[in-house]
Design a protein around this motif. Structure first.
Motif, PDB file in Angstrom:
ATOM      1  N   VAL A  88       0.854  -1.186   0.000  1.00  0.00           N
ATOM      2  CA  VAL A  88       0.000   0.000   0.000  1.00  0.00           C
ATOM      3  C   VAL A  88       0.889   1.235   0.000  1.00  0.00           C
ATOM      4  O   VAL A  88       1.840   1.324   0.786  1.00  0.00           O
ATOM      5  CB  VAL A  88      -0.940   0.037   1.225  1.00  0.00           C
ATOM      6  CG1 VAL A  88      -1.771   1.327   1.220  1.00  0.00           C
ATOM      7  CG2 VAL A  88      -1.866  -1.168   1.238  1.00  0.00           C
ATOM      8  N   LEU A  89       0.580   2.174  -0.877  1.00  0.00           N
ATOM      9  CA  LEU A  89       1.210   3.497  -0.876  1.00  0.00           C
ATOM     10  C   LEU A  89       0.222   4.449  -0.229  1.00  0.00           C
ATOM     11  O   LEU A  89      -0.879   4.661  -0.745  1.00  0.00           O
ATOM     12  CB  LEU A  89       1.531   3.934  -2.306  1.00  0.00           C
ATOM     13  CG  LEU A  89       2.055   5.370  -2.483  1.00  0.00           C
ATOM     14  CD1 LEU A  89       3.348   5.583  -1.705  1.00  0.00           C
ATOM     15  CD2 LEU A  89       2.248   5.679  -3.965  1.00  0.00           C
ATOM     16  N   LEU A  90       0.613   5.011   0.906  1.00  0.00           N
ATOM     17  CA  LEU A  90      -0.304   5.775   1.752  1.00  0.00           C
ATOM     18  C   LEU A  90       0.149   7.224   1.839  1.00  0.00           C
ATOM     19  O   LEU A  90       1.313   7.500   2.155  1.00  0.00           O
ATOM     20  CB  LEU A  90      -0.338   5.151   3.145  1.00  0.00           C
ATOM     21  CG  LEU A  90      -1.313   5.714   4.173  1.00  0.00           C
ATOM     22  CD1 LEU A  90      -2.756   5.503   3.739  1.00  0.00           C
ATOM     23  CD2 LEU A  90      -1.078   5.040   5.522  1.00  0.00           C
ATOM     24  N   ASP A  91      -0.769   8.141   1.578  1.00  0.00           N
ATOM     25  CA  ASP A  91      -0.451   9.560   1.709  1.00  0.00           C
ATOM     26  C   ASP A  91      -0.183   9.917   3.168  1.00  0.00           C
ATOM     27  O   ASP A  91      -0.886   9.469   4.074  1.00  0.00           O
ATOM     28  CB  ASP A  91      -1.627  10.395   1.178  1.00  0.00           C
ATOM     29  CG  ASP A  91      -1.356  11.887   1.288  1.00  0.00           C
ATOM     30  OD1 ASP A  91      -0.335  12.341   0.750  1.00  0.00           O
ATOM     31  OD2 ASP A  91      -2.163  12.593   1.924  1.00  0.00           O
ATOM     32  N   GLY A  92       0.842  10.742   3.400  1.00  0.00           N
ATOM     33  CA  GLY A  92       1.141  11.198   4.752  1.00  0.00           C
ATOM     34  C   GLY A  92       2.417  10.572   5.281  1.00  0.00           C
ATOM     35  O   GLY A  92       3.156   9.899   4.570  1.00  0.00           O
ATOM     36  N   ASN A  93       2.658  10.776   6.570  1.00  0.00           N
ATOM     37  CA  ASN A  93       3.878  10.249   7.195  1.00  0.00           C
ATOM     38  C   ASN A  93       3.583   9.258   8.306  1.00  0.00           C
ATOM     39  O   ASN A  93       4.493   8.866   9.039  1.00  0.00           O
ATOM     40  CB  ASN A  93       4.738  11.393   7.736  1.00  0.00           C
ATOM     41  CG  ASN A  93       4.029  12.195   8.816  1.00  0.00           C
ATOM     42  OD1 ASN A  93       2.867  11.925   9.137  1.00  0.00           O
ATOM     43  ND2 ASN A  93       4.707  13.182   9.373  1.00  0.00           N
ATOM     44  N   HIS A  94       2.318   8.846   8.444  1.00  0.00           N
ATOM     45  CA  HIS A  94       1.946   7.930   9.521  1.00  0.00           C
ATOM     46  C   HIS A  94       1.181   6.744   8.950  1.00  0.00           C
ATOM     47  O   HIS A  94       0.190   6.915   8.232  1.00  0.00           O
ATOM     48  CB  HIS A  94       1.090   8.649  10.571  1.00  0.00           C
ATOM     49  CG  HIS A  94       0.559   7.728  11.628  1.00  0.00           C
ATOM     50  ND1 HIS A  94       1.376   6.993  12.457  1.00  0.00           N
ATOM     51  CD2 HIS A  94      -0.715   7.407  11.986  1.00  0.00           C
ATOM     52  CE1 HIS A  94       0.638   6.266  13.282  1.00  0.00           C
ATOM     53  NE2 HIS A  94      -0.638   6.499  13.006  1.00  0.00           N
ATOM     54  N   ASP A  95       1.630   5.550   9.269  1.00  0.00           N
ATOM     55  CA  ASP A  95       0.960   4.323   8.835  1.00  0.00           C
ATOM     56  C   ASP A  95      -0.141   3.983   9.831  1.00  0.00           C
ATOM     57  O   ASP A  95       0.103   3.345  10.847  1.00  0.00           O
ATOM     58  CB  ASP A  95       1.984   3.189   8.736  1.00  0.00           C
ATOM     59  CG  ASP A  95       1.332   1.842   8.457  1.00  0.00           C
ATOM     60  OD1 ASP A  95       0.140   1.820   8.092  1.00  0.00           O
ATOM     61  OD2 ASP A  95       2.033   0.818   8.604  1.00  0.00           O
ATOM     62  N   TYR A  96      -1.349   4.431   9.529  1.00  0.00           N
ATOM     63  CA  TYR A  96      -2.480   4.099  10.404  1.00  0.00           C
ATOM     64  C   TYR A  96      -3.157   2.802   9.993  1.00  0.00           C
ATOM     65  O   TYR A  96      -4.075   2.336  10.678  1.00  0.00           O
ATOM     66  CB  TYR A  96      -3.506   5.242  10.415  1.00  0.00           C
ATOM     67  CG  TYR A  96      -3.979   5.695   9.049  1.00  0.00           C
ATOM     68  CD1 TYR A  96      -4.896   4.949   8.327  1.00  0.00           C
ATOM     69  CD2 TYR A  96      -3.500   6.871   8.485  1.00  0.00           C
ATOM     70  CE1 TYR A  96      -5.332   5.365   7.073  1.00  0.00           C
ATOM     71  CE2 TYR A  96      -3.924   7.297   7.236  1.00  0.00           C
ATOM     72  CZ  TYR A  96      -4.841   6.537   6.539  1.00  0.00           C
ATOM     73  OH  TYR A  96      -5.276   6.945   5.299  1.00  0.00           O
ATOM     74  N   LEU A  97      -2.727   2.188   8.884  1.00  0.00           N
ATOM     75  CA  LEU A  97      -3.366   0.956   8.412  1.00  0.00           C
ATOM     76  C   LEU A  97      -2.882  -0.276   9.171  1.00  0.00           C
ATOM     77  O   LEU A  97      -3.666  -1.182   9.454  1.00  0.00           O
ATOM     78  CB  LEU A  97      -3.093   0.757   6.922  1.00  0.00           C
ATOM     79  CG  LEU A  97      -3.860   1.630   5.938  1.00  0.00           C
ATOM     80  CD1 LEU A  97      -3.405   1.315   4.521  1.00  0.00           C
ATOM     81  CD2 LEU A  97      -5.354   1.405   6.073  1.00  0.00           C
ATOM     82  N   THR A  98      -1.594  -0.331   9.462  1.00  0.00           N
ATOM     83  CA  THR A  98      -1.027  -1.508  10.115  1.00  0.00           C
ATOM     84  C   THR A  98      -1.435  -1.541  11.588  1.00  0.00           C
ATOM     85  O   THR A  98      -1.215  -0.561  12.309  1.00  0.00           O
ATOM     86  CB  THR A  98       0.504  -1.493  10.004  1.00  0.00           C
ATOM     87  OG1 THR A  98       0.868  -1.411   8.619  1.00  0.00           O
ATOM     88  CG2 THR A  98       1.100  -2.750  10.612  1.00  0.00           C
ATOM     89  N   PRO A  99      -2.031  -2.633  12.040  1.00  0.00           N
ATOM     90  CA  PRO A  99      -2.418  -2.700  13.466  1.00  0.00           C
ATOM     91  C   PRO A  99      -1.206  -2.531  14.361  1.00  0.00           C
ATOM     92  O   PRO A  99      -0.104  -3.001  14.038  1.00  0.00           O
ATOM     93  CB  PRO A  99      -3.017  -4.107  13.603  1.00  0.00           C
ATOM     94  CG  PRO A  99      -3.464  -4.464  12.219  1.00  0.00           C
ATOM     95  CD  PRO A  99      -2.464  -3.822  11.296  1.00  0.00           C
TER      96      PRO A  99
END
Length: 233
Positions: free
Chosen positions: A115-126
Motif C-alpha cells: 500500500v502506498l499511503l499519503d502522509g507520514n503515519h501508517d495508520y493501516l497496520t495494526p
C-alpha cells in the motif's frame, strides 16, 4: 500551476516486487461530523497513465471531481472506498477509525502486495500490541479483524505527486461528499451540502442554536457548544 502527478513512484514500487499496488488517501479527518473515508485504487505493471486531469481532490472543483470519478473507476485495476462512521470515531478514536475505514477499503480490493499511503503515519497496520494480544473487541466487532494488511509505504504529499494516490483522493472525496449531501436533507440547518461537515460559520452557528445531531463526533470539543450542552436532535 502545480505539475501533474505521475506514476513514477508507483512504478518504482511495482518494479521492487509488488505485483498489485494499492494507493490510498483519506478525507474527513478534520470534519466535525460525518465519516472518515479512505479511497483506494490498485495499479499494476500494465496500468496505463492516469486519466487526464487527475489531481489531488482538494485542487479540483466539485464538477471536475464528479466527472473524473467514473473515469478513475474504469482506469484502475480495482478500487474501493471504506468509511468509519461518527459513532465508531467516538468509540475507537480517530486513528483507529482511520484504520477501520482503511481495512474496509482493503477488503474490497482483493489481494494486494503493498500500500502506498499519503502522509507520514501508517495508520493501516495494526499496532504491535494487537498482533501480540489480539485486536480489541471493539475493532473485531466492527469488522477490522481478519484483514491482511500488506507492507505500507508512506509518502508525504503523495496526493500531489503520485497519480494513483490522487485518483484515490477523488474517489474518497466524491463518496464522502455524497453522504454529506444526503444527510443535508435530514438536517438542512447545518448546511452540510455546502460545508460537508467541516467547521464553516453556518455549521458552527447551527451547533450553537440546535446542538449536536446523531451524525456529529460527540467525543470532540465541538465549536459553538456550551460545555454541558445536551442535544435534543
Amino acid at each position: 500551476m502545480t505539475a501533474a502527478p505521475s506514476l513514477r513512484v508507483e512504478r518504482s514500487l511495482l518494479r521492487g516486487g509488488a505485483a498489485r499496488l494499492a494507493a490510498a488517501d483519506e478525507v474527513g479527518r478534520g470534519a466535525l461530523c460525518g465519516p472518515v473515508t479512505i479511497g483506494m485504487v490498485v495499479v499494476s505493471a500494465t496500468t496505463r497513465t492516469a486519466p487526464q486531469g487527475v489531481r489531488d481532490s482538494k485542487l479540483l472543483t466539485p464538477e471536475a471531481r464528479e466527472r473524473l470519478a467514473p473515469r478513475v473507476m474504469r482506469w484502475a485495476d480495482a478500487w474501493a472506498v471504506g468509511h468509519a462512521m461518527p459513532d465508531e470515531i467516538d468509540a475507537l478514536g480517530l486513528t483507529a477509525a482511520l484504520r477501520l475505514a482503511g481495512h474496509r477499503a482493503l477488503a474490497g480490493l482483493g489481494p494486494v502486495d503493498r500500500v502506498l499511503l499519503d502522509g507520514n503515519h501508517d495508520y493501516l497496520t495494526p499496532p504491535a500490541q494487537e498482533a501480540l494480544f489480539g485486536a480489541p473487541e471493539s475493532d473485531a466487532a466492527l469488522g477490522a479483524a481478519g484483514v491482511v494488511v500488506p507492507p505500507v509505504t508512506t509518502r508525504i504529499k503523495a496526493d500531489l505527486t503520485c497519480a494513483a494516490v490522487a485518483a484515490a483522493s477523488i474517489l474518497a472525496k466524491t463518496a464522502r461528499d455524497a453522504i454529506m449531501t444526503e444527510l443535508h436533507e435530514e438536517f438542512p440547518d447545518y448546511l452540510w451540502a455546502e460545508n460537508k461537515g467541516y467547521s464553516a460559520p453556518a455549521h458552527i452557528d447551527a451547533l450553537a442554536r440546535l446542538g449536536v445531531t446523531v451524525h456529529h463526533r460527540r467525543s470532540w470539543s465541538l465549536p459553538g457548544l456550551a460545555p454541558a450542552i445536551e442535544s435534543a436532535v
